[in-house]
Write a protein that holds these residues in place. Structure first.
Motif, short mmCIF file in Angstrom:
data_model
loop_
_atom_site.label_atom_id
_atom_site.label_comp_id
_atom_site.label_asym_id
_atom_site.label_seq_id
_atom_site.Cartn_x
_atom_site.Cartn_y
_atom_site.Cartn_z
N PHE A 5 26.23 10.91 89.14
CA PHE A 5 26.96 11.07 90.38
C PHE A 5 28.41 11.48 90.12
N ALA A 6 29.03 12.07 91.11
CA ALA A 6 30.44 12.44 91.02
C ALA A 6 31.29 11.18 90.87
N ASP A 7 32.45 11.29 90.25
CA ASP A 7 33.34 10.15 90.03
C ASP A 7 33.73 9.48 91.34
N ARG A 8 33.90 10.29 92.40
CA ARG A 8 34.37 9.73 93.67
C ARG A 8 33.38 8.74 94.28
N ARG A 11 34.19 5.06 94.41
CA ARG A 11 35.17 4.56 95.38
C ARG A 11 34.58 4.38 96.78
N VAL A 12 33.33 4.77 96.98
CA VAL A 12 32.72 4.68 98.31
C VAL A 12 32.50 3.22 98.67
#
Length: 133
Positions: A5-8, A11-12
């Motif tokens: 998955f993307a790094d962001r 933070r979800v």
């Protein structure tokens, strides 16, 4: 093993509004936090008539997606009304919002920079805090 998955995604967080609104389904709780109006105040009969009229006149077209700025016919009607009231405008100057949070989000993107201080009352609309963040 690394994540695909993307790094962001790390933070979800769960939606604060979704968490708040789930209490509105509990009849034992009177929630003032989610903006739930009294259901007895909904003009159900009038809305049924409006929906019937729209479907009779517009058919399935009324149920289709449209431009994110709003239905062209509605924008034209709003522009005409505004012009009649002295605010010369046309449909291209009108944006129909899908709700208060969308409007706040657009204003925040337009006017707020990272690090700016925003003052709100307490309590305040959770959607505004999310938009400002």
């Amino acid at each position: 093993m690394s994540s695909k998955f993307a790094d962001r995604i790390a933070r979800v967080q769960p939606s604060a509004i979704r968490e708040l609104l789930k209490y509105g389904d509990d009849p034992a709780i009177t929630s003032f936090g989610g903006g739930y109006p009294d259901p007895s105040l909904f003009p159900v009969a009038e809305l049924q008539q409006v929906f019937a009229d729209v479907l009779a006149n517009e058919g399935a077209t009324a149920l289709q997606y449209t431009a994110s700025v709003g239905l062209p016919g509605l924008r034209a009607q709003i522009a005409k009304r505004m012009s009649n009231q002295g605010a010369a405008t046309d449909a291209d100057d009108v944006l129909v919002l899908q709700g208060a949070q969308q409007g706040l989000d657009l204003v925040a993107k337009l006017l707020i920079n990272p690090g700016d201080v925003i003052v709100t009352e307490n309590p305040t609309f959770l959607g505004a805090l999310i938009a400002f963040n």
